[in-house]
Design a protein around this motif. Structure first.
Motif, PDB file in Angstrom:
ATOM      1  N   ALA A 270       0.848  -1.185   0.000  1.00 22.65           N
ATOM      2  CA  ALA A 270       0.000   0.000   0.000  1.00 22.65           C
ATOM      3  C   ALA A 270       0.885   1.237   0.000  1.00 22.65           C
ATOM      4  CB  ALA A 270      -0.910  -0.012   1.220  1.00 22.65           C
ATOM      5  N   GLY A 271       0.702   2.100  -0.996  1.00 18.32           N
ATOM      6  CA  GLY A 271       1.545   3.278  -1.118  1.00 18.32           C
ATOM      7  C   GLY A 271       2.951   2.960  -1.553  1.00 18.32           C
ATOM      8  N   GLY A 272       3.156   1.765  -2.120  1.00 17.92           N
ATOM      9  CA  GLY A 272       4.491   1.337  -2.509  1.00 17.92           C
ATOM     10  C   GLY A 272       4.932   1.895  -3.853  1.00 17.92           C
ATOM     11  N   ASN A 273       6.061   1.396  -4.320  1.00 16.96           N
ATOM     12  CA  ASN A 273       6.637   1.879  -5.571  1.00 16.96           C
ATOM     13  C   ASN A 273       5.930   1.280  -6.780  1.00 16.96           C
ATOM     14  OD1 ASN A 273       8.606   3.439  -4.272  1.00 16.96           O
ATOM     15  ND2 ASN A 273       9.993   1.698  -4.106  1.00 16.96           N
ATOM     16  N   VAL A 274       5.931   2.047  -7.872  1.00 15.77           N
ATOM     17  CA  VAL A 274       5.349   1.607  -9.138  1.00 15.77           C
ATOM     18  C   VAL A 274       6.387   1.807 -10.231  1.00 15.77           C
ATOM     19  CG1 VAL A 274       3.472   1.898 -10.792  1.00 15.77           C
ATOM     20  CG2 VAL A 274       3.045   2.289  -8.347  1.00 15.77           C
ATOM     21  N   ALA A 275       6.774   0.729 -10.878  1.00 14.94           N
ATOM     22  CA  ALA A 275       7.727   0.814 -11.987  1.00 14.94           C
ATOM     23  C   ALA A 275       6.943   1.062 -13.272  1.00 14.94           C
ATOM     24  CB  ALA A 275       8.543  -0.470 -12.091  1.00 14.94           C
ATOM     25  N   ILE A 276       7.238   2.184 -13.930  1.00 11.39           N
ATOM     26  CA  ILE A 276       6.487   2.591 -15.114  1.00 11.39           C
ATOM     27  C   ILE A 276       7.333   2.391 -16.361  1.00 11.39           C
ATOM     28  CG2 ILE A 276       5.313   4.499 -16.272  1.00 11.39           C
ATOM     29  CD1 ILE A 276       4.824   5.765 -13.581  1.00 11.39           C
ATOM     30  N   GLY A 277       6.709   1.787 -17.359  1.00 13.57           N
ATOM     31  CA  GLY A 277       7.344   1.643 -18.664  1.00 13.57           C
ATOM     32  C   GLY A 277       6.388   2.080 -19.753  1.00 13.57           C
ATOM     33  N   ALA A 278       6.826   2.944 -20.643  1.00  9.06           N
ATOM     34  CA  ALA A 278       6.007   3.413 -21.765  1.00  9.06           C
ATOM     35  C   ALA A 278       6.709   3.030 -23.063  1.00  9.06           C
ATOM     36  CB  ALA A 278       5.798   4.923 -21.687  1.00  9.06           C
ATOM     37  N   PHE A 279       5.955   2.439 -23.981  1.00 13.85           N
ATOM     38  CA  PHE A 279       6.522   1.933 -25.226  1.00 13.85           C
ATOM     39  C   PHE A 279       5.631   2.330 -26.398  1.00 13.85           C
ATOM     40  CE2 PHE A 279       7.726  -0.789 -21.738  1.00 13.85           C
ATOM     41  CZ  PHE A 279       9.073  -1.043 -21.948  1.00 13.85           C
ATOM     42  N   VAL A 280       6.255   2.686 -27.509  1.00 15.52           N
ATOM     43  CA  VAL A 280       5.544   2.997 -28.744  1.00 15.52           C
ATOM     44  C   VAL A 280       6.147   2.154 -29.855  1.00 15.52           C
ATOM     45  CG1 VAL A 280       5.032   4.761 -30.483  1.00 15.52           C
ATOM     46  CG2 VAL A 280       4.937   5.340 -28.045  1.00 15.52           C
ATOM     47  N   LEU A 281       5.316   1.335 -30.496  1.00 13.44           N
ATOM     48  CA  LEU A 281       5.765   0.443 -31.556  1.00 13.44           C
ATOM     49  C   LEU A 281       5.041   0.786 -32.854  1.00 13.44           C
ATOM     50  CD1 LEU A 281       6.238  -1.159 -28.818  1.00 13.44           C
ATOM     51  CD2 LEU A 281       6.085  -3.233 -30.193  1.00 13.44           C
ATOM     52  N   PRO A 282       5.733   0.733 -33.983  1.00  8.95           N
ATOM     53  CA  PRO A 282       5.066   0.988 -35.269  1.00  8.95           C
ATOM     54  C   PRO A 282       4.194  -0.192 -35.662  1.00  8.95           C
ATOM     55  CG  PRO A 282       7.310   0.274 -35.640  1.00  8.95           C
ATOM     56  CD  PRO A 282       7.163   0.424 -34.147  1.00  8.95           C
ATOM     57  N   ALA A 293      13.856  -2.452 -25.820  1.00  7.41           N
ATOM     58  CA  ALA A 293      14.258  -1.182 -25.215  1.00  7.41           C
ATOM     59  C   ALA A 293      14.347  -0.056 -26.240  1.00  7.41           C
ATOM     60  CB  ALA A 293      15.603  -1.340 -24.498  1.00  7.41           C
ATOM     61  N   ASP A 294      14.491  -0.401 -27.527  1.00  9.07           N
ATOM     62  CA  ASP A 294      14.534   0.629 -28.559  1.00  9.07           C
ATOM     63  C   ASP A 294      13.211   1.375 -28.685  1.00  9.07           C
ATOM     64  OD1 ASP A 294      17.094  -0.160 -29.056  1.00  9.07           O
ATOM     65  OD2 ASP A 294      16.747  -0.829 -31.122  1.00  9.07           O
ATOM     66  N   PHE A 295      12.139   0.777 -28.194  1.00 11.44           N
ATOM     67  CA  PHE A 295      10.813   1.378 -28.334  1.00 11.44           C
ATOM     68  C   PHE A 295      10.337   2.042 -27.048  1.00 11.44           C
ATOM     69  CE2 PHE A 295      10.856  -2.237 -31.382  1.00 11.44           C
ATOM     70  CZ  PHE A 295      10.791  -1.482 -32.549  1.00 11.44           C
ATOM     71  N   GLU A 296      11.211   2.087 -26.053  1.00 14.43           N
ATOM     72  CA  GLU A 296      10.853   2.768 -24.809  1.00 14.43           C
ATOM     73  C   GLU A 296      10.885   4.276 -25.007  1.00 14.43           C
ATOM     74  OE1 GLU A 296      12.325   3.285 -20.166  1.00 14.43           O
ATOM     75  OE2 GLU A 296      13.681   2.480 -21.694  1.00 14.43           O
ATOM     76  N   VAL A 297       9.888   4.973 -24.465  1.00 17.01           N
ATOM     77  CA  VAL A 297       9.815   6.435 -24.527  1.00 17.01           C
ATOM     78  C   VAL A 297       9.373   6.950 -23.163  1.00 17.01           C
ATOM     79  CG1 VAL A 297       9.237   6.444 -26.999  1.00 17.01           C
ATOM     80  CG2 VAL A 297       7.402   6.461 -25.305  1.00 17.01           C
ATOM     81  N   PRO A 298       9.585   8.229 -22.866  1.00 20.46           N
ATOM     82  CA  PRO A 298       9.040   8.790 -21.631  1.00 20.46           C
ATOM     83  C   PRO A 298       7.517   8.759 -21.664  1.00 20.46           C
ATOM     84  CG  PRO A 298      10.728  10.228 -22.564  1.00 20.46           C
ATOM     85  CD  PRO A 298      10.416   9.202 -23.606  1.00 20.46           C
ATOM     86  N   ILE A 299       6.901   8.585 -20.516  1.00 24.34           N
ATOM     87  CA  ILE A 299       5.449   8.531 -20.465  1.00 24.34           C
ATOM     88  C   ILE A 299       4.828   9.830 -20.986  1.00 24.34           C
ATOM     89  CG2 ILE A 299       5.288   9.338 -18.078  1.00 24.34           C
ATOM     90  CD1 ILE A 299       2.951   7.395 -17.692  1.00 24.34           C
ATOM     91  N   GLU A 300       5.552  10.942 -20.794  1.00 23.85           N
ATOM     92  CA  GLU A 300       5.029  12.228 -21.282  1.00 23.85           C
ATOM     93  C   GLU A 300       4.903  12.247 -22.798  1.00 23.85           C
ATOM     94  OE1 GLU A 300       7.490  13.103 -17.562  1.00 23.85           O
ATOM     95  OE2 GLU A 300       7.667  11.852 -19.351  1.00 23.85           O
ATOM     96  N   ALA A 301       5.771  11.512 -23.483  1.00 23.94           N
ATOM     97  CA  ALA A 301       5.708  11.466 -24.945  1.00 23.94           C
ATOM     98  C   ALA A 301       4.428  10.772 -25.404  1.00 23.94           C
ATOM     99  CB  ALA A 301       6.936  10.749 -25.503  1.00 23.94           C
ATOM    100  N   VAL A 302       4.043   9.707 -24.722  1.00 21.54           N
ATOM    101  CA  VAL A 302       2.795   9.018 -25.060  1.00 21.54           C
ATOM    102  C   VAL A 302       1.597   9.906 -24.737  1.00 21.54           C
ATOM    103  CG1 VAL A 302       1.400   6.952 -24.698  1.00 21.54           C
ATOM    104  CG2 VAL A 302       3.885   6.797 -24.608  1.00 21.54           C
ATOM    105  N   GLU A 303       1.679  10.629 -23.635  1.00 23.32           N
ATOM    106  CA  GLU A 303       0.580  11.525 -23.263  1.00 23.32           C
ATOM    107  C   GLU A 303       0.385  12.613 -24.315  1.00 23.32           C
ATOM    108  OE1 GLU A 303       0.528  11.235 -18.406  1.00 23.32           O
ATOM    109  OE2 GLU A 303       1.908  12.669 -19.332  1.00 23.32           O
ATOM    110  N   ARG A 304       1.480  13.212 -24.767  1.00 23.58           N
ATOM    111  CA  ARG A 304       1.357  14.266 -25.779  1.00 23.58           C
ATOM    112  C   ARG A 304       0.827  13.715 -27.096  1.00 23.58           C
ATOM    113  NH1 ARG A 304       6.632  15.738 -23.709  1.00 23.58           N
ATOM    114  NH2 ARG A 304       6.470  17.541 -22.323  1.00 23.58           N
ATOM    115  N   ALA A 305       1.273  12.524 -27.461  1.00 27.41           N
ATOM    116  CA  ALA A 305       0.864  11.940 -28.734  1.00 27.41           C
ATOM    117  C   ALA A 305      -0.583  11.477 -28.721  1.00 27.41           C
ATOM    118  CB  ALA A 305       1.786  10.764 -29.083  1.00 27.41           C
TER     119      ALA A 305
END
Length: 348
Positions: A270-282, A293-305
């Protein structure tokens, strides 16, 4: 969206080569340095004020403003009086946009009526959910989602001889704990047109296996999946254009240029850590040897897109980067072997 973000995401394709790989690694290095300072500012919807209530069904309002949910419009400012009343049009109906939200046993989805694809689909997998095998995909059939009005619905005939697979956003293998849950992953509102050989039946399927494999390390894994329609630079005039195919008769189901997954791997506390991974693939053939790992992007990039927000309420101090916390690599298995793995074991 910044030009850097556009360039990185749009170029993250199967044939991007060493230059794009270098760009992605550079971006991930920046992300690592900034992971502890990710902004979590909440953006609330600014609904327009009007002299009379706007008749928007409550389920179509996504805002923390409960008054707006109940009345259909914000009363934080007094009505604007003048010689016109634009809101009078709503007497005849509200034009939208409307997101058809469906809550099913193994997923929650939001459907995009214009593109006939989901905005996003959310799922939750655990070691216990993946251990059960009461569902068998040979008993499941693709089905149109009658919860979406017919004129906005993706139809089975739209995919017929289209050259594209009906690509699950939440895979059937993630819902094998129940036949009903598995059947519900076959609604077309959980599908997008995906390139079959080399992607949906190969690299994308390996990626789904990777997500399931995370439950060996994390007791709870939550995943958001959806389509993207990203711009590409035209060498003729050096300008950026969004270009995608549309299938169906009449043509109405958009073929995404890319797909994203945002993964939240929880440590179970409860209230622990969360490992976040954001990926965009064609949405294209990808060689199996291409590093995930070549398709990893910051989560903000997915949010903007995507125009979506995924972790606005998760404090920076609870966030970790998934590909730092664990190894982001695919284990390649042949498609036929995966299908056998999905099958219900014989009773003895």
């Amino acid at each position: 969206m910044s030009k850097t973000t556009l360039a990185v995401i749009a170029a993250a394709s199967a044939g991007a080569g060493a230059a794009i790989t270098a760009t992605m690694y550079s971006l991930r290095s920046q992300s690592e340095r900034k992971i502890d300072s990710i902004s979590t500012s909440n953006t609330t919807s600014n609904l327009p004020t009007a002299p009379t209530p706007i008749p928007i069904p409550a389920k179509q309002i996504f805002t923390p403003n409960q008054e707006a949910i109940q009345t259909g419009y914000s009363t934080s400012a007094p009505p604007v009086l003048g010689p016109v009343d634009p809101s009078g049009l709503f007497e005849y109906g509200f034009p939208g946009p409307i997101a058809d939200v469906a809550t099913r046993q193994a997923l929650v989805s939001s459907y995009d009526r214009r593109l006939r694809n989901p905005h996003w689909v959310v799922e939750h997998i655990t070691p216990a959910s993946l251990a059960l095998r009461d569902g068998d995909r040979k008993h499941s059939v693709f089905i149109e989602d009658e919860g979406v009005p017919d004129k906005f619905r993706a139809h089975l005939k739209d995919y017929f001889r289209s050259g594209y697979d009906r690509g699950h956003q939440v895979p059937a293998a993630d819902a094998k704990w129940s036949q009903t849950a598995m059947n519900e992953t076959f609604y077309l509102s959980n599908m997008c047109p995906q390139v079959g050989e080399g992607f949906n039946r190969d690299y994308w399927a390996h990626f789904e296996d990777f997500c399931r494999g995370l439950t060996r390390r994390y007791p709870s894994v939550r995943i958001v999946t959806g389509p993207l329609y990203l711009p590409k630079r035209d060498p003729a005039d050096n300008k950026w254009y969004v270009r995608y195919e549309v299938i169906g008769n009449p043509p109405n189901v958009a073929v995404p240029t890319h797909f994203y997954k945002v993964i939240f791997a929880e440590d179970g506390r409860a209230g622990g850590n969360v490992a976040i991974g954001a990926f965009v693939l064609p949405n294209a053939r990808i060689p199996n040897e291409k590093p995930l790992a070549d398709f990893e992007v910051p989560i903000e990039a997915v949010e903007r897109a995507s125009g979506l927000e995924f972790a606005a309420k998760l404090p920076p101090q609870r966030r970790k980067r998934l590909c730092t916390d664990t190894t982001c690599a695919l284990v390649i298995r042949e498609y036929a072997d995966r299908q056998k793995a999905f099958a219900k074991p014989e009773k003895r």
